[in-house]
Design an enzyme around this catalytic site. Structure first.
Site, PDB file in Angstrom:
ATOM      1  CD  GLU A  38      37.122  40.936  35.118  1.00 41.68           C
ATOM      2  OE1 GLU A  38      37.537  39.766  35.152  1.00 41.68           O
ATOM      3  OE2 GLU A  38      35.916  41.237  35.142  1.00 41.68           O
ATOM      4  CG  LEU A  39      46.392  43.516  32.594  1.00 46.26           C
ATOM      5  CD1 LEU A  39      46.282  42.852  31.243  1.00 46.26           C
ATOM      6  CD2 LEU A  39      47.225  44.778  32.487  1.00 46.26           C
TER       7      LEU A  39
END
Ligand SMILES: *[C@@H]1O[C@H](CO)[C@@H](O)[C@H](O)[C@H]1NC(C)=O
Ligand SMILES: *[C@@H]1O[C@H](CO)[C@@H](O)[C@H](O)[C@H]1NC(C)=O
Ligand SMILES: *[C@@H]1O[C@H](CO)[C@@H](O)[C@H](O)[C@H]1NC(C)=O
Ligand SMILES: *[C@@H]1O[C@H](CO)[C@@H](O)[C@H](O)[C@H]1NC(C)=O
Ligand SMILES: *[C@@H]1O[C@H](CO)[C@@H](O)[C@H](O)[C@H]1NC(C)=O
Length: 522
Positions: free
Chosen positions: A395-396
């Site tokens: 989930e950068l």
């Protein structure tokens, strides 16, 4: 000049020893070396720890959290953390960046007072930024690319010298993508913008329990099904997110009123419904999301809830990789709850219930609003990799701040070049009302600076055309990123004779052949 440092120390959590009778000698001098122990250690066995930790016993069963901090003239910099195990040495690996050259102080702290911390074998190695990125290039060459040898032959099988060849990557082998949401279904511009770039995705909300079962027994998979069809049509892999979320705030609103036994029934219905529905169609499931930070289900259904859930999902969908997914593990964080060592503890605890579980480490990687601590990130990934599980960035994003795009680029480069990382998904689903923390484009799908970073990196990571030529024996050797390619070759004399071959550059196979040989005939 920025200097990046990495530190590596060994820590012992032991306990203080006392002599039983009295010796009159004493000193207040500052000693360069410790004296021989009084009475040669008295009744203490192995007093100088010359024989490892023989005869030293643990104070308690519990691990002792220790953090390393560096004090500069301006601030304390968090540099690493470990849960030091009693009765043995533990390695604390971490790092920090220094933007000045000055004398700094290195601290080791623990909030536990009943134990003594021993430190041995400390090292602190500075690297320049240039050295740091050369490490990245070296790993990329080893972990992401492969030497490929082409040979061009004519109809008779004779080598074709000086044939011009264009090698174009159609699809990156390294899984790289972004979250999406239902807006992709109704917006053609978004649809194409996304499909021309990415090979993997996660649905922002559309596979979550609160979306799929908004009232008890009332199911809605309309958007999730349609988004999965979209992904399949474009050859985009989907990470399932998530079966169950351990944070009490993100339950369907009817769930909080359930008794434990009703909750158990509801959970069974949920798991059987969604895992069965998407069985064999996802490349991974976040099974009990954020179970390092939260324990909504454990508190109601028992401490072994997570392990049971991973087993249950595995029984329904045995081929799909099962992830833990949590935050603040490689982002610099002092809460310690999901530090690399705690993460490994948790995943091993689940693994101990069934060694066949195909488990993986999911790192959300929501970076805070401060410059990312890349040495800490790399050291944390090193620690996680040592446990041997596949690791994905799931989930950068980077919080809004000046130079957000620059920090985003630094973090993406560090992740892509780390040998433990198997894929990266960014948390940048587009919506007309704005994104979670970071969009890649504006509402007309014109890149923002963050989107430009993505396009620049896609090109660097191989999504481009290389124009080259065969040598006098018809050979052409080059190093290519893993992926799917189209190779165009034109006859050196009959220029309008061109041929196209589709090839795949794969990671080194078991036979350990470093080079991949491909024949191109015209
Ligand atoms: C520190 O290094 C020395 C020399 O390499 C080694 O003998 C010793 O065991 C190390 N100490 C620890 C705690 O590992
Ligand atoms: C191939 O290229 C080399 C160098 O450019 C040239 O010397 C040679 O004559 C060329 N051969 C043919 C068959 O065109
Ligand atoms: C020490 O810190 C850890 C988190 O790193 C926390 O779980 C623990 O409760 C703290 N212990 C004390 C005695 O404050
Ligand atoms: C390679 O690409 C260039 C530029 O697009 C083009 O001019 C050339 O004809 C191509 N060569 C082959 C063999 O396809
Ligand atoms: C190649 O192009 C020339 C002129 O452009 C044409 O006369 C010839 O037939 C073409 N050869 C082939 C094999 O297509």
């Amino acid at each position: 000049m920025n200097i990046v440092l990495l530190l590596c120390v060994i820590i012992l959590a032991g306990f203080e020893a006392e002599a039983l009778y009295y010796d009159y000698s004493a000193t207040i001098e500052c000693l360069a070396h410790p004296q021989k122990p009084l009475y040669n250690g008295g009744i203490i066995e192995n007093p100088e720890l010359n024989d490892g930790l023989k005869a030293w016993i643990q104070v308690s069963e519990a691990d002792v959290p220790v953090i390393a901090m560096v004090k500069t003239t301006k601030e304390y910099k968090f540099s690493g953390a470990i849960d030091a195990k009693p009765n043995c040495w533990s390695m604390l690996k971490g790092g920090f960046t220094a933007d000045t050259t000055e004398v700094v102080e290195l601290y080791f702290q623990s909030n536990t007072t009943s134990v003594e911390i021993w430190i041995d074998n400390i090292s602190l190695q500075p690297f320049t930024e240039k050295e740091w990125s050369s490490h990245q290039e070296q790993t990329i060459e080893k972990a992401r690319k492969r030497k490929v040898v082409f040979q061009a032959l004519d109809e008779q099988g004779n080598p074709l010298q000086n044939a011009s060849v264009n090698v174009t990557m159609n699809k990156l082998g390294f899984p790289f993508g972004s979250s999406i949401n239902k807006n992709i279904l109704s917006n053609n511009a978004y649809h194409y913008w996304f499909a021309s770039r990415f090979t993997v995705t996660t649905f922002e909300d559309e596979m979550k329990w609160y979306t799929n079962e908004y009232a008890p027994g009332k199911e809605n998979y309309f958007e999730a099904d349609a988004m999965l069809r979209y992904a399949k049509k474009h050859g985009i892999f989907v990470r399932g997110h998530n079966v169950i979320w351990d944070d009490s705030r993100y339950q369907p609103n009817w769930v909080s009123a359930l008794s434990p036994s009703q909750l158990n029934v509801a959970v069974q219905r949920r798991v059987n419904s969604i895992v069965q529905r998407y069985k064999g169609q996802l490349i991974g499931w976040d099974v009990v999301n954020e179970n390092l930070h939260f324990s909504f289900f454990e508190s109601k259904l028992g401490q072994d809830f997570s392990a049971r859930m991973y087993n249950q999902v595995h029984n329904i969908d045995p081929r799909t990789t099962l992830f833990l997914n949590d935050y603040n593990t490689i982002e610099e964080s002092r809460d310690g709850v999901s530090s690399p060592s705690r993460y490994i503890q948790k995943i091993r605890q689940i693994q101990s219930s069934n060694r066949q579980l195909p488990l993986a480490i999911g790192l959300e990687s929501h970076f805070p609003s401060s410059p990312p601590n890349l040495p800490y990130m790399r050291a944390s990934l090193d620690i996680l990799r040592s446990a041997g599980f596949p690791i994905w960035i799931t989930e950068l994003d980077v919080a809004s701040q000046p130079n957000q795009a620059g920090y985003f680029e630094q973090v993406l480069r560090e992740a892509h070049s780390h040998p433990g990382i198997r894929g990266i998904v960014m948390w940048t689903a587009w919506s007309p009302h704005g994104c979670y923390r970071m969009c890649l484009t504006d509402n007309n799908f014109k890149n923002l600076p963050t989107g430009d970073v993505v396009d620049k990196l896609l090109k660097e990571w191989g999504k481009t055309t290389i124009s080259t030529m065969t040598d006098k024996y018809g050979f052409l050797e080059t190093s290519l990123f893993h992926g799917e390619y189209e190779v165009e070759i034109s006859h050196p004399v009959k220029k309008n004779l061109t041929f196209t071959h589709k090839i795949q550059v794969l990671p080194k196979d078991e036979s350990k052949k470093t080079r991949q040989f491909i024949k191109l005939s015209v």
